[in-house]
Design a protein around this motif. Structure first.
Motif, PDB file in Angstrom:
ATOM      1  N   LEU A 170       0.827  -1.212   0.000  1.00  0.00           N
ATOM      2  CA  LEU A 170       0.000   0.000   0.000  1.00  0.00           C
ATOM      3  C   LEU A 170       0.861   1.261   0.000  1.00  0.00           C
ATOM      4  O   LEU A 170       1.988   1.270   0.482  1.00  0.00           O
ATOM      5  N   ASP A 171       0.282   2.353  -0.502  1.00  0.00           N
ATOM      6  CA  ASP A 171       1.010   3.624  -0.460  1.00  0.00           C
ATOM      7  C   ASP A 171       1.009   4.165   0.977  1.00  0.00           C
ATOM      8  O   ASP A 171       0.207   3.758   1.817  1.00  0.00           O
ATOM      9  N   ALA A 172       1.909   5.104   1.224  1.00  0.00           N
ATOM     10  CA  ALA A 172       2.161   5.546   2.594  1.00  0.00           C
ATOM     11  C   ALA A 172       0.909   6.099   3.279  1.00  0.00           C
ATOM     12  O   ALA A 172       0.660   5.836   4.461  1.00  0.00           O
ATOM     13  N   LEU A 173       0.119   6.863   2.551  1.00  0.00           N
ATOM     14  CA  LEU A 173      -1.049   7.507   3.152  1.00  0.00           C
ATOM     15  C   LEU A 173      -2.087   6.463   3.574  1.00  0.00           C
ATOM     16  O   LEU A 173      -2.567   6.444   4.708  1.00  0.00           O
ATOM     17  N   THR A 174      -2.396   5.556   2.637  1.00  0.00           N
ATOM     18  CA  THR A 174      -3.353   4.490   2.924  1.00  0.00           C
ATOM     19  C   THR A 174      -2.858   3.628   4.074  1.00  0.00           C
ATOM     20  O   THR A 174      -3.603   3.285   4.987  1.00  0.00           O
ATOM     21  N   ARG A 175      -1.589   3.337   4.034  1.00  0.00           N
ATOM     22  CA  ARG A 175      -0.974   2.513   5.052  1.00  0.00           C
ATOM     23  C   ARG A 175      -1.162   3.143   6.434  1.00  0.00           C
ATOM     24  O   ARG A 175      -1.571   2.491   7.387  1.00  0.00           O
ATOM     25  N   GLY A 176      -0.901   4.460   6.512  1.00  0.00           N
ATOM     26  CA  GLY A 176      -1.062   5.163   7.786  1.00  0.00           C
ATOM     27  C   GLY A 176      -2.483   5.074   8.303  1.00  0.00           C
ATOM     28  O   GLY A 176      -2.718   4.780   9.487  1.00  0.00           O
ATOM     29  N   ASN A 177      -3.454   5.270   7.400  1.00  0.00           N
ATOM     30  CA  ASN A 177      -4.856   5.221   7.834  1.00  0.00           C
ATOM     31  C   ASN A 177      -5.220   3.845   8.369  1.00  0.00           C
ATOM     32  O   ASN A 177      -5.893   3.723   9.393  1.00  0.00           O
ATOM     33  N   ILE A 178      -4.779   2.817   7.669  1.00  0.00           N
ATOM     34  CA  ILE A 178      -5.153   1.470   8.114  1.00  0.00           C
ATOM     35  C   ILE A 178      -4.438   1.117   9.405  1.00  0.00           C
ATOM     36  O   ILE A 178      -4.997   0.459  10.278  1.00  0.00           O
ATOM     37  N   GLN A 179      -3.184   1.599   9.546  1.00  0.00           N
ATOM     38  CA  GLN A 179      -2.476   1.369  10.807  1.00  0.00           C
ATOM     39  C   GLN A 179      -3.269   1.955  11.972  1.00  0.00           C
ATOM     40  O   GLN A 179      -3.416   1.330  13.023  1.00  0.00           O
ATOM     41  N   ASP A 180      -3.785   3.187  11.766  1.00  0.00           N
ATOM     42  CA  ASP A 180      -4.597   3.818  12.814  1.00  0.00           C
ATOM     43  C   ASP A 180      -5.784   2.940  13.184  1.00  0.00           C
ATOM     44  O   ASP A 180      -6.073   2.715  14.361  1.00  0.00           O
ATOM     45  N   GLN A 181      -6.457   2.445  12.123  1.00  0.00           N
ATOM     46  CA  GLN A 181      -7.645   1.621  12.363  1.00  0.00           C
ATOM     47  C   GLN A 181      -7.280   0.353  13.120  1.00  0.00           C
ATOM     48  O   GLN A 181      -7.932  -0.012  14.101  1.00  0.00           O
ATOM     49  N   LEU A 182      -6.213  -0.288  12.659  1.00  0.00           N
ATOM     50  CA  LEU A 182      -5.789  -1.531  13.301  1.00  0.00           C
ATOM     51  C   LEU A 182      -5.444  -1.271  14.766  1.00  0.00           C
ATOM     52  O   LEU A 182      -5.825  -2.030  15.658  1.00  0.00           O
ATOM     53  N   LEU A 183      -4.742  -0.153  15.005  1.00  0.00           N
ATOM     54  CA  LEU A 183      -4.337   0.198  16.363  1.00  0.00           C
ATOM     55  C   LEU A 183      -5.558   0.349  17.264  1.00  0.00           C
ATOM     56  O   LEU A 183      -5.608  -0.184  18.376  1.00  0.00           O
TER      57      LEU A 183
END
Lengths: 314, 280
Positions: A170-183
């Motif tokens: 995934l691209d960095a922006l999408t990755r960050g959003n999903i990381q937040d969700q997972l967290l």
């Protein structure tokens, strides 16, 4: 009986081959995962991370060693361990909703169709896909597909969740959003997680404990880094924590400088496979000078901290 | 843009058709009555061919008349040698359907086994490789001797020619199912039957349907030949019968209808294939 929720003991893997000598991918791995703990594994390609995850999932057999989860040995795939695959592995002929329903129906075969549907929607809402229920995976972006994969794994409420580099593509922006969700989800559900990643920042953000693998073949756990920052981190503030860069520098130093030498210096060294050194660079400070190319293993201090941990555990 | 193109294509097709029929007409214009001797003319009159002399190949108008004749009443039945062309086509389609369904029943499960087990694949491969290239009609004597019924033998020939493409494609599709999907099923502890029906079958369905489409094409080719050989009904028998009557316009009508039915069958399977195809 092991005192840990998940205990990995003496794990070794050799792939069948006619090459002589046929080196081990990794050997004699010992580590454990506590209930509700988030463990990341970091290392260069070829050190067998995916193999370890597949063995934990029960999809592959280890050459030697055992995995014991919640008192019983892992001998095959099970609903107790949910897997999020590297490239999502959604079934393209099913809609998003049906993909999750398929998993839920496998977990609770006796549930009514209504109940399965409600349960699945709940988890799809959780990853923010309530609007895309009836789309096919091919109509979704890479990030959305991976979120469906996460919803599917969470929906069966496994004892442990295994994530194989889920955000790698995934691209960095999408990755960050999903990381937040997972967290958020992990903080809310206290899910036990084992995750492979190449991304050092991702590991620090999400993990309680980071396993550092030396390079393969004959890879081993070089160190276990404890992430000592507060558990309720979030992505927008985590890098303001003074510990953050100490941990980050430690991890990068390892990956850039020490991951090779750990493997070479192993025979006859003081490396104890049963108790890999546990370090807390966040608290103990960054001991490694950034310019050094070859570094001695920080044996003495690590041993003491390990003993501390043992005292705490017993 | 696309619409305009397709209109052009249709117009061109119609033009080509008109040109071909025109050439055909020009080539078969009845030659002028020759100065025949009186006894010849008398003979011709007796034979009912006084007005024109055919030079062999029927003209488009003759064939057109035959079309009108057969299509205006396709379903009459006046005894074993005089049935409407619709009934004949129905017999052929019935045999194809029966043989084809039997082949599906055998080929799809067997293909699953062969596709899932490398051992079975290697064990059965020599049989498949030897049996596959045998012309279906070569089975006819064996079928006739064993089954002792020409109609059943026709069905058997369709069965045997439909079997191989379906078997090979099913095995290929099943063996090629992505390991990720199989692993998902494994981690979810899906029962073997549910895995076969809800994971492997939909994953392999496009390949299986391709096999079925090929099989149907071959079956429709073979049924004509089989009926010419042993039939007492069916469109293949009709063609052979009309050839024996030297009624070439009727043969041309039948041949055209065989082509159209074949096209419709292929279209139907194309639709089915589209239904089960998924985008990744």
């Amino acid at each position: 009986m092991s005192p840990y929720y998940v205990a990995i003991e003496g794990l070794t893997k050799v792939y069948p081959s006619t090459d002589v000598p046929n080196p081990r991918v990794f050997e004699d791995l010992h580590f454990h995962i506590d209930k509700g703990e988030f463990v990341c594994i970091v290392g260069h390609s070829g050190c067998g991370k995916t193999t370890i995850l597949n063995i934990l999932a029960g999809l592959e057999k280890a050459t030697a060693g055992v995995v014991i989860m919640d008192g019983s040995e892992v001998s095959g795939p099970s609903l107790d361990r949910g897997v999020v695959f590297q490239d999502h592995a959604l079934m393209p002929w099913l809609s998003v909703r049906k993909n999750v329903c398929f998993a839920v129906k496998s977990r609770w075969p006796r549930w009514s169709a209504d109940k399965i549907d409600t349960h699945s929607r709940q988890y799809l809402d959780m990853v923010g896909l309530g609007q895309a229920l009836d789309k096919r995976p091919s109509e979704l972006s890479g990030g959305m597909k991976q979120r469906v994969g996460i919803a599917r794994a969470f929906a069966i409420q496994p004892k442990m969740l295994l994530l194989d580099e889920p955000f790698g593509a995934l691209d960095a922006l999408t990755r960050g959003n999903i990381q937040d969700q997972l967290l958020k989800i992990v903080q809310a559900t206290h899910q036990t997680v084992f995750m492979i990643t190449h991304d050092v920042d991702e590991a620090i953000l999400l993990a309680d404990k980071i396993l550092l693998m030396s390079n393969g073949p004959n890879a081993r756990i070089a160190e276990i880094v404890e992430v000592t920052m507060r558990r309720d981190r979030n992505r927008s503030t985590v890098h303001h924590d003074p510990q953050y860069y100490r941990i980050r520098n430690h991890l990068l130093d390892f990956l850039v400088n020490r991951s090779k030498t750990c493997a070479e210096s192993a025979p006859g060294s003081v490396h104890d496979a049963r108790h890999p050194p546990l370090v807390r660079p966040g608290i103990d400070g960054d001991w490694a000078p950034a310019t050094a190319t070859v570094l001695p293993l920080p044996i003495e201090r690590d041993k003491s901290s390990r003993h501390l941990m043992h005292a705490a555990n017993t | 843009m696309l619409r305009k193109d397709s209109i052009k294509a249709i117009a061109l097709s119609l033009l080509l058709f008109a040109v071909l029929v025109g050439l055909w007409h020009a080539a078969t214009v009845p030659s002028k009555p020759l100065a025949t001797s009186a006894p010849d003319a008398e003979y011709a009159a007796l034979m009912g061919k006084a007005e024109e002399k055919s030079n062999g190949f029927p003209s488009p108008s003759k064939v057109g008349q035959a079309f009108v004749h057969y299509l205006s009443d396709p379903f009459y039945d006046r005894g074993p040698n005089d049935k409407g062309i619709g009934i004949q086509l129905g017999y052929s389609l019935g045999r194809v359907a029966l043989g084809f369904l039997l082949a599906v029943v055998v080929a799809v499960p067997l293909g699953f086994i062969v596709g899932m087990s490398p051992l079975m694949y290697r064990a059965l491969d020599p049989f498949i490789q030897i049996l596959k290239p045998i012309s279906p009609l070569a089975w006819m004597p064996i079928a006739l001797y064993t089954l002792r019924d020409s109609s059943v033998s026709g069905v058997f020939v369709i069965f045997i020619c439909s079997l191989w493409p379906m078997l090979i494609n099913t095995a290929f599709g099943v063996a090629g199912v992505r390991t990720d999907w199989i692993n998902v099923a494994r981690t979810l502890e899906v029962t073997p039957l549910r895995k076969a029906l809800q994971v492997i079958l939909p994953a392999a369905a496009p390949t299986i349907l391709t096999g079925m489409r090929i099989s149907m094409g071959i079956a429709w080719l073979v049924i004509i030949a089989a009926e010419m050989l042993v039939g007492s009904t069916g469109i293949g028998y009709f063609v052979w019968n009309e050839w024996n009557n030297l009624a070439l316009p009727n043969v041309i009508v039948a041949v055209t209808l065989i082509g159209i039915v074949g096209m419709l069958l292929d279209l139907a399977f194309g639709r089915l294939q589209k239904l089960v195809t998924y985008a990744e």
